[in-house]
Every structure is written in structure tokens, then in C-alpha cells.
Design a protein around this motif. Structure first.
Motif, PDB file in Angstrom:
ATOM      1  N   GLU A 227       0.831  -1.206   0.000  1.00 20.74           N
ATOM      2  CA  GLU A 227       0.000   0.000   0.000  1.00 20.74           C
ATOM      3  C   GLU A 227       0.865   1.255   0.000  1.00 20.74           C
ATOM      4  N   THR A 228       1.858   1.273   0.884  1.00 15.83           N
ATOM      5  CA  THR A 228       2.751   2.437   0.959  1.00 15.83           C
ATOM      6  C   THR A 228       3.521   2.624  -0.342  1.00 15.83           C
ATOM      7  N   MET A 229       4.028   1.522  -0.886  1.00 15.20           N
ATOM      8  CA  MET A 229       4.830   1.639  -2.102  1.00 15.20           C
ATOM      9  C   MET A 229       3.996   2.089  -3.288  1.00 15.20           C
ATOM     10  N   ASN A 230       2.749   1.667  -3.356  1.00 14.89           N
ATOM     11  CA  ASN A 230       1.888   2.154  -4.439  1.00 14.89           C
ATOM     12  C   ASN A 230       1.651   3.652  -4.321  1.00 14.89           C
ATOM     13  N   MET A 231       1.519   4.128  -3.083  1.00 10.44           N
ATOM     14  CA  MET A 231       1.374   5.571  -2.871  1.00 10.44           C
ATOM     15  C   MET A 231       2.628   6.310  -3.333  1.00 10.44           C
ATOM     16  N   VAL A 232       3.793   5.757  -3.018  1.00 12.62           N
ATOM     17  CA  VAL A 232       5.066   6.391  -3.393  1.00 12.62           C
ATOM     18  C   VAL A 232       5.221   6.403  -4.909  1.00 12.62           C
ATOM     19  N   ILE A 233       5.005   5.248  -5.528  1.00  9.77           N
ATOM     20  CA  ILE A 233       5.177   5.148  -6.982  1.00  9.77           C
ATOM     21  C   ILE A 233       4.212   6.095  -7.700  1.00  9.77           C
ATOM     22  N   SER A 234       2.974   6.133  -7.229  1.00  5.15           N
ATOM     23  CA  SER A 234       1.982   7.016  -7.846  1.00  5.15           C
ATOM     24  C   SER A 234       2.396   8.481  -7.734  1.00  5.15           C
ATOM     25  N   ALA A 235       2.925   8.863  -6.578  1.00  9.42           N
ATOM     26  CA  ALA A 235       3.335  10.256  -6.375  1.00  9.42           C
ATOM     27  C   ALA A 235       4.419  10.662  -7.360  1.00  9.42           C
ATOM     28  N   PHE A 236       5.398   9.790  -7.568  1.00  7.44           N
ATOM     29  CA  PHE A 236       6.496  10.134  -8.482  1.00  7.44           C
ATOM     30  C   PHE A 236       6.062   9.995  -9.944  1.00  7.44           C
ATOM     31  N   ARG A 237       5.163   9.079 -10.197  1.00  8.20           N
ATOM     32  CA  ARG A 237       4.670   8.933 -11.569  1.00  8.20           C
ATOM     33  C   ARG A 237       3.894  10.181 -11.999  1.00  8.20           C
ATOM     34  N   GLU A 238       3.090  10.700 -11.072  1.00  8.44           N
ATOM     35  CA  GLU A 238       2.259  11.865 -11.383  1.00  8.44           C
ATOM     36  C   GLU A 238       2.939  13.182 -11.016  1.00  8.44           C
ATOM     37  N   ASN A 239       4.073  13.105 -10.315  1.00 10.86           N
ATOM     38  CA  ASN A 239       4.738  14.302  -9.795  1.00 10.86           C
ATOM     39  C   ASN A 239       3.782  15.149  -8.950  1.00 10.86           C
ATOM     40  N   GLU A 240       3.007  14.460  -8.145  1.00  7.72           N
ATOM     41  CA  GLU A 240       2.063  15.094  -7.232  1.00  7.72           C
ATOM     42  C   GLU A 240       2.215  14.403  -5.875  1.00  7.72           C
ATOM     43  N   PHE A 241       2.625  15.175  -4.861  1.00  4.25           N
ATOM     44  CA  PHE A 241       3.082  14.551  -3.623  1.00  4.25           C
ATOM     45  C   PHE A 241       2.215  14.856  -2.397  1.00  4.25           C
ATOM     46  N   ASN A 242       1.171  15.643  -2.549  1.00  3.60           N
ATOM     47  CA  ASN A 242       0.374  16.023  -1.380  1.00  3.60           C
ATOM     48  C   ASN A 242      -0.293  14.814  -0.725  1.00  3.60           C
ATOM     49  N   LYS A 243      -0.869  13.924  -1.532  1.00  2.00           N
ATOM     50  CA  LYS A 243      -1.515  12.736  -0.974  1.00  2.00           C
ATOM     51  C   LYS A 243      -0.507  11.864  -0.230  1.00  2.00           C
ATOM     52  N   LEU A 244       0.675  11.709  -0.803  1.00  2.00           N
ATOM     53  CA  LEU A 244       1.709  10.890  -0.167  1.00  2.00           C
ATOM     54  C   LEU A 244       2.134  11.499   1.164  1.00  2.00           C
ATOM     55  N   LYS A 245       2.316  12.801   1.180  1.00  2.00           N
ATOM     56  CA  LYS A 245       2.725  13.458   2.424  1.00  2.00           C
ATOM     57  C   LYS A 245       1.663  13.288   3.505  1.00  2.00           C
ATOM     58  N   ASP A 246       0.400  13.426   3.128  1.00  2.00           N
ATOM     59  CA  ASP A 246      -0.682  13.227   4.099  1.00  2.00           C
ATOM     60  C   ASP A 246      -0.700  11.782   4.588  1.00  2.00           C
ATOM     61  N   TYR A 247      -0.494  10.873   3.660  1.00  2.00           N
ATOM     62  CA  TYR A 247      -0.474   9.441   3.996  1.00  2.00           C
ATOM     63  C   TYR A 247       0.626   9.144   5.019  1.00  2.00           C
ATOM     64  N   LEU A 248       1.813   9.669   4.777  1.00  2.00           N
ATOM     65  CA  LEU A 248       2.932   9.438   5.699  1.00  2.00           C
ATOM     66  C   LEU A 248       2.681  10.112   7.045  1.00  2.00           C
ATOM     67  N   LYS A 249       2.125  11.314   7.001  1.00  2.00           N
ATOM     68  CA  LYS A 249       1.845  12.043   8.239  1.00  2.00           C
ATOM     69  C   LYS A 249       0.850  11.285   9.111  1.00  2.00           C
TER      70      LYS A 249
END
Length: 766
Positions: free
Chosen positions: A728-750
């Protein structure tokens, strides 16, 4: 085979101490580019003086320039090397293979040594640097005699540590200090995170073991193993200690000098133990492991046991002198010491202490006033060389002086002719007095007979002329001891023009079960761990290539077995981690990527390795501006890690072995504790670690997350690393870099209390 005893010098008085103790060579650092930045080190003027003092006594000088050099420092680095060559240094020690290769082409008389920071732990790594032109390899401290024997077949000088402090991580592969506080061991500024206390936590972060010094090794001592090392092929024996006092340098060098001369006595070893003692080990190369390797109860000097404390008395096994330092174990588990101001006799002594001492505990002497005083007398000044003069003074002829020392003879003749005395001719006594004035030189006269004077009894010579003749004769003699290195030969290192593949995102996988649940859209390459190579065929990707990542450390046998598996299972590329691996695969047709463990820190190094590989991963210690500078000069595929828990150490030692009291690593594969655990430091930071292939990898306490979209302008591949994360975490990371959009990932990690770091991209390192 000539055996060399190589001694440390952090400043001039340590150099004097080591030479007086009988070393064959000195390694020292200048004020620039030294791997011991916190030592006093030598100014340029002091290096010139050090070379003179050493060469006149038949001692070699090697200068450490074994740190990573950035593009902005390259010009200064080469100017500094040229200064060292002109100063008459015998050699330099470097970390960067590319710079070493260039220096070997430029300088005929300046030896180039491969630092232990290159992590050369096998035959193939040594073969690689030998073919580059290195005259000497400093082997990793972890290697045993079997590896050394094999390396000796190459005909390259082998330097090996025999005494002093040890790094628990493979040298050159430790970034723990760097990532914690920006002080990089690869830049000579290590903060020694290995000497700090840690708790060990279970996988669920409950406490497995209370605080101990799980990463703090004992000091190396090789009196019992040096003969085996000689038989194996070591010809330079290195003593660690540029940060130590001159008294330490003298006594340790003296003891090993006596060992090599078959004159070592028990008292010599006891003196060494007294000067600095955090307990001693024969080292990993001689199978010390766990508790026999580590100073896990405390990381500092503990002195030597001299007695016991019991009920207000100390029972001494030896007398103590006023000025000695003694130390006690306290009831609260700590220890405390002080300097005594009276002599204490052997046997029972009443003592009043202002603190509560543990009953029936050891009394330790941490400082011996008598030993220190005796050493100080021997290192007050450097020893002088015997000299003989032959002085010829005759009317109508020049003054002729011959000066002789250590088998060398210089000659001096005055420009003017000796005149006949009008009144009182120069006396033999006055001539002798003039030539006895040598206290401020490196020479001494054994007796009056060492000045032979021939005169006609009619000559007049002013005292100033006699003094000049003496000075010039000595100067000419000194020059016979010194050696002028040949001038540098210009060498042009050419940059090639290459096409880049712009391959985008890559993914490094540590746990295969996570891979099954990932969306790999946009991932150009997956790096599989070598241990899972047999499962490679089970995975079929439409637009993603399958590479195999080799571990940072492999022995010769492990590397050869890996080659066989790679030839059998045929991955589409390799991610290499060590010079030995590059040596074995550089001529293969399989695409090669070099990992960040190669410590590629400048454009010269980048170009050098791009001539041998298809893609290079830049050092994790570079900041973004430094990456930009490298990109300006390089064409070709560059990779940088943008997400993951970075490796901060790789080591043979297992922290859990201290608690389980393992005697060796034979049970590692079956041990139920070889999975993920954590080291918690005094700041509450948790560093994950696990055993893999009987080695420990420690990860940073925070994942790297570098979301700067501009990075794609400077590197061709951005690598995502999966270490402990779930799918789950890795899919969030890969998606963030694929789309160059990191807000969702940052919220997820927080939401999961995960605090990411930008690593060194913004701040860089010291």
C-alpha cells in the motif's frame, strides 16, 4: 619481501615520536583533503619539514587525501597533489579510483595507494586498482589471510591495519554520521555514531535489550597474529591513531618494532594496554565475533586492572605512584576516577572515597605517571644522526670540507682562497670550535675524533668563513638524503558525448512479496535482490526490465557464485555495488548500473565510471547544486535515489549477537532474530537493521523523500527503494512520483507518523 611498519602522525610531535620509536613510514594528513579533519594535521610548511626529517632518517611519508572530492575542489586538489610531489612525499592515499588513476598517469615518483575507504575486500577489487596503476591496496579490515594470500599473487603492495580503533561498518560504506548530523566519514568529519549507546527493539518496537554500545568495537591488537599476516603476504603493517597522543604513538610503534625484530617482551604489551585500552580483539579476519569483538559495556579507555575494592580498602596487585589516574565502578552502574596525590603500596590500602563504590569490584589504573614520564623523555626531540668532518685549510687553496653521515659524503670548497696570516694563524682549536657548532642541525658528533683537521699552521681564516663552510657542508650533506621527485606529466582526461535513455523511474525491491501487489506503470527497471535471482523468471512485465542488484559486500567465493547464477538466469541488467564486482563484469555485454556505494562525487569520477558502465548512481551525499555541476560536464545516464530508507552501514557484526552470545556467524541463516529489528538512540530515533547473507545492514531512521520536480532536468533515472514498506505504501510512493504530485503521499505518511527527510539534497555534508 621487505616489511614496512607504518605509523600515524596527527601532528609534528607524533611524527617525531613515531620516528624515534623505529617506524619505517609515516602516514599523515594535511590541512586539506584529509580523512581525519578533526586532527590538528600538518600545514604545508610542516609537511615540507616532515619530509626532510623523515627522509634523512630513511622514513617514508605518505599523505592522506582519502576523502570524496567535489567538482568545486578538483583544481585545488590537483594543485595540492603537485605540492606534495614537489615537497618530496613518497605517496598519497586516495579514496576516488578515478582520481587515483589520473594521478598514476601524472606522477612517476609519487606512489598512489588505494584507501580502505574504497572497500576493497576481495581479489577482484585489488585486481581492479592494480590495473589502474595503484602501487598499493589498503585491504578492508574485515578480510582474513585466505583473501590476502590470493591478493598477494597480483604483485601489488598490501597494507593492513594491525592496531588501533576499528570502524564497525565497512569503511567507505558508512553514512550514519552523515545522515544524522551532516558530518560525513567520507569527508573526514565522522561524528562516531558507532560509539553511542543504543537499545535493541523487537520488530514491533518493544524493547529486546536495554542500552549498550552495540556498535562499538574493541581496539585491534595483532601481536599474536602478525606472523600469519606476514606469511599471507602483507608487507605494510598500519597502526591507527592520528587522533592519539604522541606518547601512544611512540609506545605502540616501539612495541610492534620489537615484535618485528623478535625482541618483544611482556612489559611492552602491558605498556600498550596501559596507554589506551577499550579491550582488544584480533579482529574479524581472525574470527573474533560478538562479545569478543565488541566493547559493548563502554566505548572509551578503561585502563588496566590493578586491584579490587572491598569495604573501604583497595587491595592492589601492584604499587601506584602519585600522579596515577585510578577508576572505580560505582553502585549506580557508572564509573568514576581521579588522580591520586600519594604513593600506594602493593597490598591492602585504606581509602576514603566521596562516592559509593560497588563492593568487590575492579580498581583500574587509567594513567601511569611513571610510564608517561619515561616516554616523554624519549620523544622530546627527534634523534640525530652521527656526523664526521674532514677539514683541509692551506694557504693558496680553497677551504675543503668533507661531511660524512650514514654512508653518505658531501664536499664543500670555498670560492675564495685561504690567505697567509699576517699575525696569528687560525688554530686547530678554533677550527674545531667552529665545526662543533651543530646543535641546531640534525647531526651530532660522537667525539672530538670525528673532526679531522689538516692545516699548514700559516693560514688565516675569519670565523665567519669557517662557519659558512660548516653550514654549506652540512647543507650539501642534507641534500644527499633528500630526493627530488620528477615533475608531473600532463594528462588529459577526455569527456565523451553520449546519448541518454531518459528511462524515468526505477524501483529497488527488498521484499518480493511486496512486488506482487504493485502497480508498475511508469517503472522502467526493477532491481531484484541477488538472493531472489532464481525467482526472476516468475515475473513478466510488459514495459519493465528486470535487473539484479548485487549486495555491497561479497567475498571472492560469493562473487564467483553470483556470476554463475547471473549467467544461468540471465537478468536484463545488473546493479553493482563494489569495485570487485565491476572488475568481474566490466567486459560482459550485460547492461551495468553502478550503485551509490561507488561514492561518485564529482564529474571526473562520473566520466571515469561511465566509460565502464551504462548508468551511474550518484553519491547520496551530494546536494542538488553539486548534482547540477556534475550534469553540466557529463553526458550519459545518471541516477539518484529519491525515496527510501537509505543504507547507513553494512557490517559483518550482528548487534543481537551480544545478547545471544553468538561465537560466530554459523547460525545466522537459522536464527529467528535475523529479521528486521531496530536500534534506538538516545534521541529516540529508530534505525532498522537486519541480517542478510550473514551481514548486517542498518537503515536510516527516516525515509528519504525528495519531491523536487526539477531533479529530472539533471538526472535520467529517479530510483524508489522499497525496504520495510508494505504494498500500500509503495503504491502511494510510486503514484506520487509517476504523477509528480506529492500532497496525498505526504498526508499518507503524516497519518502514519512517518517523518521523511530530504537527505543531503538541500544541505549537503561537511
Amino acid at each position: 619481501m621487505k616489511i614496512e611498519l607504518l605509523a600515524p602522525a596527527g601532528k609534528m610531535d607524533s611524527l617525531v615520536a613515531s620516528i624515534n620509536a623505529g617506524c619505517d613510514a609515516i602516514y599523515l594528513g594535511g590541512r586539506r583533503f584529509s580523512a581525519r579533519a578533526s586532527a590538528i594535521n600538518f600545514s604545508d610548511e610542516e609537511i615540507v619539514e616532515a619530509v626532510k626529517l623523515a627522509r634523512m632518517r630513511g622514513v617514508k611519508i605518505f599523505v592522506t587525501t582519502n576523502i570524496l572530492i567535489s567538482d568545486g575542489e578538483l583544481n585545488e586538489f590537483f594543485e595540492y597533489i603537485d605540492f606534495l610531489n614537489k615537497a618530496g612525499c613518497h605517496g598519497v592515499i586516495v579514496q576516488d579510483p578515478a582520481l587515483g588513476f589520473i594521478l598514476s598517469k601524472m606522477y612517476e615518483d609519487l606512489e598512489v595507494h588505494a584507501s580502505t575507504q574504497m572497500t576493497i575486500n576481495n581479489y577482484y577489487g585489488a585486481k581492479y586498482v592494480k590495473e589502474l596503476g595503484f602501487e598499493r591496496v589498503v585491504m578492508a579490515r574485515e578480510v582474513g589471510t585466505d583473501t590476502i594470500k590470493k591478493v598477494s599473487e597480483l604483485g601489488i603492495d598490501i597494507e593492513h591495519f594491525i592496531h588501533g580503533a576499528l570502524c564497525i561498518s565497512y569503511s567507505g560504506q558508512c553514512t550514519m554520521s552523515s545522515l544524522i548530523g551532516g558530518r560525513s566519514g567520507n569527508r573526514g568529519a565522522c561524528a562516531q555514531a558507532c560509539r553511542k549507546p543504543y537499545e535493541i527493539l523487537n520488530p514491533d518496537k518493544t524493547v529486546f535489550s536495554e542500552k549498550k554500545y552495540f556498535l562499538s568495537p574493541r581496539d585491534l591488537m595483532s601481536f599474536d597474529t602478525i606472523d600469519e599476516l606476514i606469511k599471507a603476504g602483507v608487507n605494510s603493517f598500519k597502526i591507527e591513531g592520528r587522533m592519539k597522543r604522541p606518547e601512544y604513538a611512540y609506545e605502540v610503534v616501539r612495541a610492534y618494532r620489537k615484535k618485528l625484530d623478535n625482541a618483544l617482551e611482556k612489559q611492552d604489551i602491558e605498556n600498550v594496554e596501559q596507554l589506551f585500552n577499550r579491550q582488544f580483539t584480533k579482529g574479524l579476519g581472525f574470527n573474533d565475533f560478538g562479545r569478543s569483538l565488541m566493547s559493548y559495556d563502554r566505548p572509551d579507555n578503561r585502563g588496566v586492572v590493578v586491584g579490587k575494592y572491598n569495604n573501604g580498602y583497595i587491595f592492589l596487585e601492584t604499587e601506584l605512584k602519585s600522579g596515577d589516574g585510578i577508576e572505580f565502578n560505582l553502585k549506580n552502574g557508572k564509573y568514576k576516577g581521579f588522580t591520586i596525590n600519594e604513593d600506594l603500596e602493593k597490598g591492602k590500602n585504606r581509602i576514603k572515597l566521596p562516592f559509593d563504590v560497588e563492593e568487590n569490584s575492579d580498581v583500574r589504573r587509567t594513567y601511569s605517571k611513571e610510564l608517561e614520564t619515561s616516554i616523554d623523555e624519549k620523544i622530546e626531540s627527534i634523534y640525530k644522526l652521527p656526523i664526521e668532518f674532514e677539514v683541509n685549510i692551506k694557504v693558496g687553496s680553497p677551504i675543503h670540507v668533507f661531511a660524512k653521515s650514514m654512508g653518505k659524503t658531501s664536499e664543500y670548497s670555498s670560492e675564495s682562497l685561504v690567505e697567509k696570516a699576517k699575525n696569528m694563524p687560525i688554530s686547530i682549536e678554533n677550527i674545531r670550535k667552529s665545526f662543533e657548532k651543530i646543535n641546531d642541525t640534525d647531526f651530532f658528533l660522537k667525539s672530538e675524533d670525528d673532526i679531522e683537521i689538516v692545516t699548514d699552521g700559516e693560514s688565516f681564516v675569519p670565523v665567519s668563513v669557517l662557519n659558512e663552510a660548516r653550514r654549506e657542508a652540512i647543507k650539501n650533506l642534507e641534500n644527499l638524503f633528500l630526493y627530488k621527485n620528477s615533475e608531473k606529466t600532463p594528462y588529459e582526461f577526455k569527456y565523451e558525448k553520449r546519448k541518454t535513455t531518459n528511462s524515468g523511474l526505477t524501483l529497488e525491491i527488498n521484499d518480493l512479496e511486496v512486488l506482487d501487489g504493485l502497480n508498475l506503470e511508469g517503472i522502467e527497471i526493477v532491481y531484484f535482490p541477488l538472493r531472489d535471482i532464481e525467482q526472476l523468471s516468475e515475473y513478466s512485465f510488459k514495459n519493465t526490465k528486470k535487473y539484479i542488484k548485487l549486495p555491497q559486500i561479497l567475498t571472492d567465493k560469493e562473487l564467483e557464485e553470483a556470476k554463475e547464477k547471473i549467467e544461468k538466469y540471465k537478468p536484463e541488467g545488473l546493479l553493482l555495488n563494489n569495485l570487485g564486482q565491476l572488475e568481474l563484469f566490466k567486459d560482459s555485454k550485460i547492461p551495468l548500473t553502478l550503485d551509490s556505494s561507488f561514492n561518485i562525487f564529482n564529474s571526473l569520477s562520473g566520466e571515469f565510471f561511465l566509460k565502464q558502465a551504462d548508468c551511474i548512481s550518484l553519491s547520496n551525499e551530494l546536494n542538488l547544486n553539486q548534482v547540477k555541476e556534475i550534469r553540466k560536464k557529463l553526458s550519459g545516464d545518471l541516477e539518484s535515489i529519491v525515496y527510501g530508507y537509505l543504507n547507513v552501514m553494512v557490517m559483518e557484526h550482528c548487534p543481537i549477537s551480544i545478547e545471544l552470545n553468538c561465537k560466530d556467524n554459523s547460525n545466522c541463516e537459522r536464527c529467528r532474530r535475523n529479521g528486521l529489528h531496530y536500534l534506538r538512540d538516545s534521541m529516540g530515533e529508530d534505525f532498522g537493521f537486519r541480517r542478510e547473507n550473514k551481514r548486517t545492514i542498518i537503515y536510516n531512521s527516516h525515509p528519504l523523500l525528495y519531491e523536487n520536480k526539477n531533479l529530472v532536468n539533471f538526472v535520467d533515472r529517479r530510483r524508489i527503494v522499497q525496504t520495510v514498506e508494505d504494498a500500500e505504501t509503495m503504491n502511494m510512493v510510486i503514484s506520487a512520483f509517476r504523477e509528480n504530485e506529492f500532497n496525498k503521499l505526504k498526508d499518507y505518511l503524516k497519518d502514519r507518523d512517518i517523518v521523511a527527510t530530504r537527505g543531503h539534497y538541500n544541505r549537503g555534508i561537511l
